[in-house]
Design a protein around this motif. Structure first.
Motif, PDB file in Angstrom:
ATOM      1  N   ASP A 135      68.756  62.576  43.183  1.00 40.01           N
ATOM      2  CA  ASP A 135      70.015  63.310  43.031  1.00 40.01           C
ATOM      3  C   ASP A 135      71.130  62.313  43.840  1.00 40.01           C
ATOM      4  OD1 ASP A 135      68.813  63.888  45.520  1.00 40.01           O
ATOM      5  OD2 ASP A 135      69.371  65.939  45.383  1.00 40.01           O
ATOM      6  N   GLU A 136      70.668  61.329  44.637  1.00 37.36           N
ATOM      7  CA  GLU A 136      71.540  60.621  45.347  1.00 37.36           C
ATOM      8  C   GLU A 136      72.065  59.486  44.525  1.00 37.36           C
ATOM      9  OE1 GLU A 136      70.262  61.278  50.108  1.00 37.36           O
ATOM     10  OE2 GLU A 136      69.015  60.296  48.856  1.00 37.36           O
ATOM     11  N   VAL A 137      71.183  58.770  43.592  1.00 36.87           N
ATOM     12  CA  VAL A 137      71.555  57.534  43.152  1.00 36.87           C
ATOM     13  C   VAL A 137      72.600  57.667  42.128  1.00 36.87           C
ATOM     14  CG1 VAL A 137      69.377  56.267  43.536  1.00 36.87           C
ATOM     15  CG2 VAL A 137      69.647  57.567  41.385  1.00 36.87           C
ATOM     16  N   ILE A 138      73.491  56.526  41.643  1.00 37.97           N
ATOM     17  CA  ILE A 138      74.338  56.733  40.871  1.00 37.97           C
ATOM     18  C   ILE A 138      73.647  56.402  39.527  1.00 37.97           C
ATOM     19  CG2 ILE A 138      76.324  55.337  39.934  1.00 37.97           C
ATOM     20  CD1 ILE A 138      76.973  54.696  42.971  1.00 37.97           C
ATOM     21  N   LYS A 139      73.906  57.042  38.331  1.00 35.06           N
ATOM     22  CA  LYS A 139      73.496  56.915  37.086  1.00 35.06           C
ATOM     23  C   LYS A 139      74.423  56.501  35.989  1.00 35.06           C
ATOM     24  CE  LYS A 139      70.507  60.809  38.083  1.00 35.06           C
ATOM     25  NZ  LYS A 139      71.127  61.426  39.541  1.00 35.06           N
ATOM     26  N   GLU A 140      74.012  55.246  35.450  1.00 35.02           N
ATOM     27  CA  GLU A 140      74.621  54.646  34.282  1.00 35.02           C
ATOM     28  C   GLU A 140      73.458  54.584  33.175  1.00 35.02           C
ATOM     29  OE1 GLU A 140      77.011  51.606  35.256  1.00 35.02           O
ATOM     30  OE2 GLU A 140      78.188  52.687  36.827  1.00 35.02           O
ATOM     31  N   GLY A 141      73.602  55.557  32.186  1.00 37.21           N
ATOM     32  CA  GLY A 141      72.596  55.357  31.076  1.00 37.21           C
ATOM     33  C   GLY A 141      71.103  55.445  31.970  1.00 37.21           C
ATOM     34  N   GLU A 142      70.440  54.216  31.430  1.00 37.45           N
ATOM     35  CA  GLU A 142      68.838  54.168  31.971  1.00 37.45           C
ATOM     36  C   GLU A 142      69.163  53.593  33.410  1.00 37.45           C
ATOM     37  OE1 GLU A 142      65.662  55.102  30.724  1.00 37.45           O
ATOM     38  OE2 GLU A 142      67.535  56.373  29.725  1.00 37.45           O
ATOM     39  N   GLU A 143      70.079  52.836  33.895  1.00 38.58           N
ATOM     40  CA  GLU A 143      69.920  52.491  35.215  1.00 38.58           C
ATOM     41  C   GLU A 143      70.510  53.066  36.236  1.00 38.58           C
ATOM     42  OE1 GLU A 143      70.985  47.781  34.762  1.00 38.58           O
ATOM     43  OE2 GLU A 143      72.346  48.567  33.351  1.00 38.58           O
ATOM     44  N   ARG A 144      70.039  52.804  37.314  1.00 36.32           N
ATOM     45  CA  ARG A 144      70.398  53.588  38.664  1.00 36.32           C
ATOM     46  C   ARG A 144      70.778  52.576  39.768  1.00 36.32           C
ATOM     47  NH1 ARG A 144      69.583  56.616  35.317  1.00 36.32           N
ATOM     48  NH2 ARG A 144      68.061  58.496  35.350  1.00 36.32           N
ATOM     49  N   PHE A 145      71.869  53.016  40.468  1.00 37.56           N
ATOM     50  CA  PHE A 145      72.568  52.360  41.294  1.00 37.56           C
ATOM     51  C   PHE A 145      72.569  52.732  42.875  1.00 37.56           C
ATOM     52  CE2 PHE A 145      73.865  50.890  37.235  1.00 37.56           C
ATOM     53  CZ  PHE A 145      73.899  49.490  37.357  1.00 37.56           C
ATOM     54  N   CYS A 146      72.431  51.993  43.649  1.00 36.75           N
ATOM     55  CA  CYS A 146      72.524  52.586  45.335  1.00 36.75           C
ATOM     56  C   CYS A 146      73.804  53.254  45.487  1.00 36.75           C
ATOM     57  CB  CYS A 146      72.232  51.324  46.022  1.00 36.75           C
ATOM     58  SG  CYS A 146      72.691  51.528  47.899  1.00 36.75           S
ATOM     59  N   PRO A 147      74.116  54.418  46.190  1.00 37.65           N
ATOM     60  CA  PRO A 147      75.073  54.781  46.212  1.00 37.65           C
ATOM     61  C   PRO A 147      76.001  54.382  47.309  1.00 37.65           C
ATOM     62  CG  PRO A 147      73.492  56.345  47.091  1.00 37.65           C
ATOM     63  CD  PRO A 147      72.706  55.233  46.307  1.00 37.65           C
ATOM     64  N   GLU A 148      75.334  53.508  48.207  1.00 41.43           N
ATOM     65  CA  GLU A 148      76.038  52.939  49.229  1.00 41.43           C
ATOM     66  C   GLU A 148      76.349  51.662  49.180  1.00 41.43           C
ATOM     67  OE1 GLU A 148      76.351  53.846  52.877  1.00 41.43           O
ATOM     68  OE2 GLU A 148      77.544  51.991  52.739  1.00 41.43           O
ATOM     69  N   CYS A 149      75.706  50.647  48.326  1.00 45.74           N
ATOM     70  CA  CYS A 149      76.244  49.276  47.930  1.00 45.74           C
ATOM     71  C   CYS A 149      76.597  49.126  46.735  1.00 45.74           C
ATOM     72  CB  CYS A 149      75.269  48.468  48.977  1.00 45.74           C
ATOM     73  SG  CYS A 149      73.745  48.098  47.634  1.00 45.74           S
ATOM     74  N   LYS A 150      75.967  50.051  45.712  1.00 39.57           N
ATOM     75  CA  LYS A 150      76.406  50.040  44.109  1.00 39.57           C
ATOM     76  C   LYS A 150      75.459  48.967  43.894  1.00 39.57           C
ATOM     77  CE  LYS A 150      80.027  52.679  45.317  1.00 39.57           C
ATOM     78  NZ  LYS A 150      79.571  53.201  46.353  1.00 39.57           N
ATOM     79  N   ARG A 151      74.564  48.415  44.290  1.00 43.26           N
ATOM     80  CA  ARG A 151      73.545  47.518  43.618  1.00 43.26           C
ATOM     81  C   ARG A 151      72.441  47.995  43.001  1.00 43.26           C
ATOM     82  NH1 ARG A 151      74.345  43.215  48.459  1.00 43.26           N
ATOM     83  NH2 ARG A 151      74.307  44.973  49.831  1.00 43.26           N
ATOM     84  N   PRO A 152      71.702  47.554  42.129  1.00 42.85           N
ATOM     85  CA  PRO A 152      70.591  48.199  41.415  1.00 42.85           C
ATOM     86  C   PRO A 152      69.378  48.630  42.333  1.00 42.85           C
ATOM     87  CG  PRO A 152      71.241  45.980  40.144  1.00 42.85           C
ATOM     88  CD  PRO A 152      71.816  46.239  41.516  1.00 42.85           C
ATOM     89  N   VAL A 153      68.802  49.629  42.205  1.00 46.44           N
ATOM     90  CA  VAL A 153      67.657  50.271  42.915  1.00 46.44           C
ATOM     91  C   VAL A 153      66.483  50.263  42.161  1.00 46.44           C
ATOM     92  CG1 VAL A 153      69.016  51.987  44.477  1.00 46.44           C
ATOM     93  CG2 VAL A 153      68.071  52.590  42.019  1.00 46.44           C
TER      94      VAL A 153
END
Ligand SMILES: Nc1ncnc2c1ncn2[C@@H]1O[C@H](COP(=O)(O)OP(=O)(O)OP(=O)(O)O)[C@@H](O)[C@H]1O
Ligand SMILES: [Zn+2]
Length: 629
Positions: A135-153
């Motif tokens: 529930d913390e990560v940024i979701k774009e389709g299947e991909e998930r990104f770091c809420p802090e630095c916006k890089r893939p997790v």
């Protein structure tokens, strides 16, 4: 009175940049100020060398991780020397003593019932070395990104040891309540309070899928989470577990200075870890803002990192330090701008400060043979100047003590404006012409004493400049707060040197940026942007010099389906006959333009470096008109 100050320890995944230098410079300023105020200071910085981020960087460089860390740690140490950072110790997390302390610390947390085994399932950001929930990560389709630095997790699923962080939520809330200035600025404190109020989850504190870290004492398959390892540096460096006397002298830290993105680690996780082993908490965590370029954080991975050495070399160490503190409100984010730096140099430093000293010492040289005159009867204006000084000094202490560094410099520059006013309004040059030596002596004495006070107050920020002022006014004592307490510290009769101006102005017409600070992302274009340019191969059929032009050649080229005429500024680099028959690259869809009255129906591509220019061509035969993509 002791004062223990720390910077974050920096990841050695890449070389230091102006952002890492910023925190270290600010810490240095505070350390120097505290020493000036008579404190016994311990100033710690160092490098964070374990974990996946560093391991990956070493692997990419094709190096053994330890060797890789050794090289980078050296670079950090060297930079701090070049920037005249006065740290008392430099800790590396690969130091044996540190690693042992980390093992013991975690063992103690376990003994106290705060560490248990479990399965971790969740996301992990390697660049931030941070665990995130779904529930913390940024979701774009299947991909998930770091809420802090916006890089893939990355998804992580492994058996880990956990720290019972959740257990400390209430104690932390209570601590925040009882110590309202534990975390500053207050808007950062509020962010932490929100997290606490939302509840804390237990924290995974070991990893098993790689080895580059400190092994758990009784379960060495597990390496300790790099953040737990890193935070312990603040106590391992000062003797925890190996030198009680030293540890008891310095702990708790008076100030952990950090960037805002790592506040949660310092203001929630670290205090909970300390509570777990029964140690007192640091007195303050100050989370400052970011240096940005076009609003984006300067960082290694965004490709907009700047080496501070360029600026130091061009403008001087003190000027860079001054600019960073004066122009960027300490605590907040602020764009790094070389234009602003030059503006600050020219107006605040050269005009307001340097020129004032220059004018005063010129008159002391001219009328008093380079000896400081004695002040005599004081007039209203003299008392006003002194009063202004005492007000400034009080405000200065209050602001410096509460780390409002930018405002402290604002106050000093208000005082410099007052000294300039005093000097201009008392018109010493007229007093000199009239031969009123008594009054002239008083004005010059007061003006120089005032500039000396400025040098004392700016000593933490611009140490070399202040030392130079002390040399010019023959002040040979160790500068300390006592010299700020009273007016009239300079000794009449002592030698005053009228040297070069303290700061060299940069003329607008000579101003050339040393670094282009446009971030890679801002510069990036899409494939669609690129495909708008129609690049084609052309064969040169004819070439001749354009009459009356030194630079231009007129070419007739074969573009497969048509012939075209283009005009190119290459006559100083190619003779016409060298070009005939060559295959070159041209922009075929450029709007026609006239050069020396001749229409050019396209543009050829060439590479230029200094005085050398070479045409782009192809690696073998190909039909004219072929598309380049
Ligand atoms: N742009 C910046 N402005 C202010 N401080 C910064 C900046 N970049 C780094 N720092 C300082 O360095 C600390 C983080 O160091 P770190 O080694 O993670 O640098 P980084 O350049 O952000 O790394 P990366 O780009 O690899 O994520 C911050 O907490 C802060 O103290
Ligand atoms: Zn991240």
């Amino acid at each position: 009175m002791k004062f223990y100050i720390t910077t974050p320890i920096y990841y050695v995944n890449s070389e230091p940049h102006i952002g890492s230098a910023y925190t270290t410079i600010v810490a240095d300023i505070i350390a120097r100020y505290k020493r000036f105020m008579g404190y016994d200071v311990f100033f710690l910085t160092g490098t964070d060398e374990h974990g996946q981020k560093v391991l990956q960087a070493a692997q990419q460089a094709g190096k053994d991780p330890q060797e890789f860390c050794d090289e980078l740690a050296e670079k950090f140490k060297r930079l701090w020397k070049e920037l005249k950072i006065t740290n008392d110790y430099f800790i590396r997390t690969t130091d044996e003593m540190h690693m042992k302390t980390v093992q013991e610390f975690v063992a103690k947390m376990k003994e106290n019932g705060d560490v248990y085994k479990g399965i971790y399932k969740g996301w992990y950001c390697v660049p931030c070395e941070t665990f995130w929930n779904e529930d913390e990560v940024i979701k774009e389709g299947e991909e998930r990104f770091c809420p802090e630095c916006k890089r893939p997790v990355k998804w992580v699923e492994e058996e880990n040891y956990f720290f019972r962080l959740s257990k400390y939520r209430d104690s932390l809330l209570k601590y925040y309540e009882e110590h309202p200035d534990f975390v500053e600025p207050d808007f950062r404190r509020n962010e932490m309070l929100k997290i606490l109020e939302g509840g804390l989850k237990d924290l995974s504190i070991t990893r098993t899928t790689f080895k580059w870290g400190v092994p758990m004492k009784d379960d060495p398959e597990h390496v300790i989470y790099v953040w737990v390892d890193a935070l312990i540096n603040y106590i391992s460096a000062i003797g925890y577990g190996w030198n009680d006397e030293m540890f008891n002298k310095w702990w708790p830290a008076d100030l952990h200075l950090i960037g805002k993105e790592i506040n949660r680690f310092h203001s929630i996780i670290w205090p909970a870890m300390l509570m777990s082993v029964g140690l007192p908490l640091p007195k303050k965590v100050f989370a400052h803002g970011w240096l940005t370029v076009n609003g984006q954080k300067i960082s290694k991975s965004l490709g907009n990192a700047i080496d501070p050495r360029f600026f130091v070399k061009r403008y001087g160490n003190d000027v860079v330090r001054y600019y960073l503190i004066r122009d960027i409100m300490f605590g907040k984010d602020g764009d790094f701008s070389e234009e602003r730096l030059v503006h600050r140099l020219n107006s605040d430093l050269a005009n307001d400060y340097g020129n004032l000293l220059h004018r005063i010492t010129a008159m002391i040289k001219k009328y008093f043979n380079g000896r400081l005159p004695s002040p005599s009867a004081q007039e209203g204006f003299d008392s006003w100047l002194k009063e202004r000084f005492f007000e400034t000094k009080d405000a200065y202490h209050e602001l410096m003590d509460s780390y409002r560094l930018t405002e402290a410099l604002d106050k000093i520059w208000e005082f410099i404006a007052d000294v300039n006013k005093y000097f201009n309004d008392t018109k010493p040059w007229i007093l000199g012409k009239e031969g009123n030596m008594e009054r002239l002596g008083t004005v010059l004495y007061n003006s120089l004493e005032a500039v000396f006070k400025v040098a004392l107050m700016t000593l933490p920020v611009m140490p070399d400049t202040s030392e130079e002022v002390f040399r010019r006014v023959s002040f040979e004592e160790k500068p300390s707060k006592e010299h700020l307490e009273n007016w009239g510290v300079l000794k009449p009769g002592s030698t005053v040197i009228h040297g070069e101006p303290l700061f060299k102005k940069i003329d607008a017409k000579d101003f050339k940026k040393v670094v282009e600070t446009v971030s890679a992302e801002q510069n990036a274009i899409t494939i669609d942007d690129f495909s708008k340019v129609d690049l084609r191969i052309a064969k040169v059929l004819e070439a001749e010099k354009v009459p009356n032009s030194r630079k231009l050649l007129r070419l007739i080229i074969d573009l497969g389906t048509e012939k075209r005429q283009i005009v190119a500024g290459i006559a100083e680099h190619y003779r016409p006959e060298e070009l005939v028959g060559k295959l070159i690259v041209v922009v075929a869809n450029l709007k026609p333009a006239k050069l020396m009255g001749i229409e050019s129906q396209g543009m050829l591509l060439a590479a230029k470096s200094g005085d050398t220019l070479r045409l782009l061509t192809v690696d073998g035969e190909i039909t004219p008109g072929a598309k380049v993509s």
